[in-house]
Write a protein that holds these residues in place. Structure first.
Motif, PDB file in Angstrom:
ATOM      1  N   ALA A  40       0.844  -1.430   0.070  1.00 55.38           N
ATOM      2  CA  ALA A  40       0.000  -0.192   0.194  1.00 55.38           C
ATOM      3  C   ALA A  40       0.818   0.839   0.295  1.00 55.38           C
ATOM      4  O   ALA A  40       0.644   2.459  -0.604  1.00 55.38           O
ATOM      5  CB  ALA A  40      -1.054  -0.184   1.002  1.00 55.38           C
ATOM      6  N   TYR A  46      -5.204   1.039   4.572  1.00 55.56           N
ATOM      7  CA  TYR A  46      -5.687   0.471   2.827  1.00 55.56           C
ATOM      8  C   TYR A  46      -5.445  -0.871   3.137  1.00 55.56           C
ATOM      9  O   TYR A  46      -5.749  -2.117   2.465  1.00 55.56           O
ATOM     10  CB  TYR A  46      -5.647   1.286   2.152  1.00 55.56           C
ATOM     11  CG  TYR A  46      -6.563   2.690   2.048  1.00 55.56           C
ATOM     12  CD1 TYR A  46      -7.552   2.891   2.555  1.00 55.56           C
ATOM     13  CD2 TYR A  46      -5.696   4.147   2.264  1.00 55.56           C
ATOM     14  CE1 TYR A  46      -8.456   4.304   2.976  1.00 55.56           C
ATOM     15  CE2 TYR A  46      -6.116   5.306   2.670  1.00 55.56           C
ATOM     16  CZ  TYR A  46      -7.639   5.221   3.071  1.00 55.56           C
ATOM     17  OH  TYR A  46      -8.251   6.411   3.489  1.00 55.56           O
ATOM     18  N   GLY A  47      -3.810  -1.219   2.805  1.00 55.69           N
ATOM     19  CA  GLY A  47      -3.561  -2.737   2.630  1.00 55.69           C
ATOM     20  C   GLY A  47      -3.358  -3.027   3.722  1.00 55.69           C
ATOM     21  O   GLY A  47      -4.455  -4.863   3.525  1.00 55.69           O
TER      22      GLY A  47
END
Length: 180
Positions: free
Chosen positions: A52, A61-62
């Motif tokens: 990410a 988000y990852g």
């Protein structure tokens, strides 16, 4: 082609049903599954966060992606021996999408690619992978490795570059100029 029938199953939870059907699920099997899951999680979570960061978004988000995929893939997967997780090959594809279209573009591209994969599965197009020569696959993988390595040069040397160009040659030229 009896030995390949399991490759063409599109039923949801096929691998889970097959593994429960073959033998009774006991504490020993659960312990092995738990250790395998912990091992994959220990590798997948930091890797997802690093990827990410590599495409230019926040690490959470990852993490979200790894958690969601960790639940969806085993339930929908067709092979009980498959381990799925984040892959660095997508950094090369996702990096320009994020920089040109932002997170909304990334979300749209992810949804559209998922739809395309489902359509390809329904039409059984995966079998055509056998016609791609090994040299093409190795060249593709080597090219991705070079691009990812170039993307990391800035952070490795602590270079101050405000904006990286989109083209590979432009990136190399900018990095070369920024090295003291």
């Amino acid at each position: 082609m009896k030995y390949r029938t399991h490759l063409f199953s599109l039923r949801i939870g096929h691998a889970l049903r097959e593994s429960l059907k073959d033998a009774p699920y006991n504490a020993n099997a659960f312990t092995k599954d738990l250790l395998a899951g912990l091992t994959v999680g220990i590798i997948a979570i930091p890797l997802a966060m690093a990827l990410a960061i590599a495409i230019g978004v926040a690490p959470q988000y990852g993490l979200y992606t790894a958690i969601i995929a960790g639940f969806i893939i085993p339930l929908t997967g067709g092979s009980r021996y498959s381990i799925s997780g984040p892959t660095a090959a997508f950094v090369v594809i996702l990096y320009p999408i994020v920089h040109q279209y932002g997170l909304s573009g990334l979300l749209l591209a992810s949804i559209l690619s998922g739809v395309m994969l489902i359509i390809m599965a329904l039409f059984r197009l995966g079998r055509f992978i056998q016609y791609i020569p090994e040299s093409v696959t190795l060249g593709f993988t080597g090219g991705i490795a070079v691009v990812i390595a170039v993307l990391q040069v800035k952070d490795f040397f602590g270079l101050t570059i405000n904006e990286m160009p989109e083209s590979f040659v432009g990136k190399v030229a900018t990095l070369t100029q920024a090295i003291p």
